[in-house]
Design an enzyme around this catalytic site. Structure first.
Site, PDB file in Angstrom:
ATOM      1  CE  LYS A 290      -2.093  -1.095   3.834  1.00  0.00           C
ATOM      2  NZ  LYS A 290      -1.300  -2.314   4.121  1.00  0.00           N
TER       3      LYS A 290
ATOM      4  NE  ARG B 113      -3.966  -1.416  10.340  1.00  0.00           N
ATOM      5  CZ  ARG B 113      -2.925  -0.863   9.714  1.00  0.00           C
ATOM      6  NH1 ARG B 113      -3.040   0.302   9.137  1.00  0.00           N
ATOM      7  NH2 ARG B 113      -1.780  -1.502   9.650  1.00  0.00           N
TER       8      ARG B 113
ATOM      9  NE  ARG C 279       7.560  -2.222   6.165  1.00  0.00           N
ATOM     10  CZ  ARG C 279       6.257  -2.216   6.425  1.00  0.00           C
ATOM     11  NH1 ARG C 279       5.390  -1.877   5.481  1.00  0.00           N
ATOM     12  NH2 ARG C 279       5.810  -2.583   7.600  1.00  0.00           N
TER      13      ARG C 279
ATOM     14  NE  ARG D 287       6.790   0.276  10.134  1.00  0.00           N
ATOM     15  CZ  ARG D 287       5.595   0.061   9.619  1.00  0.00           C
ATOM     16  NH1 ARG D 287       5.308   0.457   8.394  1.00  0.00           N
ATOM     17  NH2 ARG D 287       4.665  -0.541  10.315  1.00  0.00           N
TER      18      ARG D 287
ATOM     19  NE  ARG E 201       2.556  -4.209  11.284  1.00  0.00           N
ATOM     20  CZ  ARG E 201       3.873  -4.397  11.091  1.00  0.00           C
ATOM     21  NH1 ARG E 201       4.648  -4.726  12.100  1.00  0.00           N
ATOM     22  NH2 ARG E 201       4.401  -4.266   9.905  1.00  0.00           N
TER      23      ARG E 201
END
Ligand code: ADP
Ligand code: ADP
Ligand code: ZN
Length: 227
Positions: free
Chosen positions: A22, A97, A136, A169, A180
Site C-alpha cells: 500500500k 482498518r 522492508r 521499523r 499484525r
C-alpha cells in the site's frame, strides 16, 4: 449530482494486509494523481518522533502489533483530512482498518459533500507478506520504501530519492509482523466485504512486480474513480 469540485474528487481507500504494498503504491499514486497520500501509520510514527501524548499512547499498541483504539485513530485522521490539501481528494493507506473506522470515514467525507470513489484491494498471499515485511527498509528522511531483495536501493542503506538513511521499523520484528497479520485478518478483512457490497471494491493482484501493480491500480482508479 453535485458540483464540479465534487465530480473531480478522488477519494481512494487502499486496502490490503501489512506488507501488501500500500505504502509503495500510494507514493506513486500521489505523484500521478496529484492528491496527498495519507497513511495512518505514518501519522502515528510522526507522533512517536515528536513524543506527543498521542504518540506515547499509540506506541504501546504499535509495539505489540495491535490496533490503536478507534476513537483516537479516527480523531487523528479526521484532523488530517480537514486540511486544505485534502479538499480535492486523498489516497488513504492503512485507514480505515475496522468497520467503525469505515463508518466514521463516511461521515467525515459526507460533511464536505464527498464520498469514496473506489477501494482498490491489493491482494497478496500470507506467505508472501512475511517475506515482504522482513526485508522492508524505509527512508528516515522522505519515507520512501525499499526491499532488500525485491526493490533494493542503488546504494546499500541510502535512499535513491534523497540520500537519506534507510532504517527498519521498530515494529518490523518477526513477532510483531505475525501479530499484525493476525489482527488484519480479525479486524480489517471484514472491510473487504463491506466495500464489495457497496460496489466500490476492485481486486488487484499484488503479487505482480511493483510496476504491474502500479499500472493495474491506475487503470482501476481511472475506470472507477469519479475523475
Ligand atoms: P503496515 O504498513 O505494516 O501495515 P502501518 O504503518 O499501516 O503498518 O501501521 C503500523 C501500526 O500503526 C499498526 O500496527 C497499528 O498499531 C497502528 N495503526 C496504523 N493505522 C491504524 C488504524 N487505522 N487503526 C488502528 N491502528 C492503526
Ligand atoms: P504496506 O504499506 O501495505 O504495509 P509496503 O508498501 O510497505 O506495504 O511494502 C512492504 C514491502 O514489500 C516493502 O519492502 C516493499 O519494498 C515491498 N514490496 C511492495 N510491493 C511489492 C511488489 N509488488 N513486489 C515485491 N515487493 C514489494
Ligand atoms: Zn529518502
Amino acid at each position: 449530482m453535485g458540483s464540479e469540485a465534487q465530480s473531480k474528487a478522488k477519494f481512494i481507500v487502499l486496502l490490503g494486509a501489512p506488507g501488501a504494498g500500500k505504502g509503495t503504491q500510494a507514493t506513486y499514486l500521489e505523484e500521478e494523481l496529484g492528491i496527498p497520500h495519507v497513511s495512518s501509520g505514518d501519522l502515528f510514527r510522526e507522533n512517536l518522533r515528536e513524543e506527543t501524548e498521542l504518540g506515547k499512547l499509540a506506541r504501546t499498541y504499535m509495539d505489540r502489533g495491535e490496533l490503536v483504539p478507534d476513537e483516537v485513530t479516527i480523531a487523528m485522521v479526521k484532523e488530517r483530512l480537514a486540511r486544505p490539501d485534502c479538499a480535492e481528494g486523498v489516497i488513504l493507506d492503512g485507514f480505515p482498518r475496522t468497520i467503525a473506522q469505515a463508518q466514521a470515514l463516511d461521515g467525515i467525507l459526507a460533511e464536505k459533500g464527498h464520498k469514496i470513489g473506489v477501494v482498490p484491494y491489493i491482494k497478496v498471499a500470507d506467505e508472501v507478506l512475511l517475506a515482504r515485511l522482513a526485508g522492508r527498509w524505509t527512508c528516515r528522511q522522505c519515507g520512501a520504501i525499499y526491499h532488500q531483495l525485491f526493490s533494493p536501493p542503488k546504494v546499500a542503506g541510502r535512499c535513491d530519492e534523497c540520500g537519506g538513511e534507510l532504517y527498519q521499523r521498530a515494529d518490523d520484528t518477526p513477532e510483531t509482523q505475525r501479530r499484525r497479520i493476525e489482527v488484519y485478518f480479525q479486524q480489517t478483512t471484514p472491510l473487504i466485504e463491506h466495500y464489495r457490497e457497496r460496489g466500490l471494491l476492485v481486486e488487484i493482484d499484488g503479487e505482480q512486480p511493483i510496476e504491474r501493480v502500479r499500472a493495474d491500480l491506475l487503470a482501476a482508479i481511472r475506470a472507477n474513480g469519479r475523475s
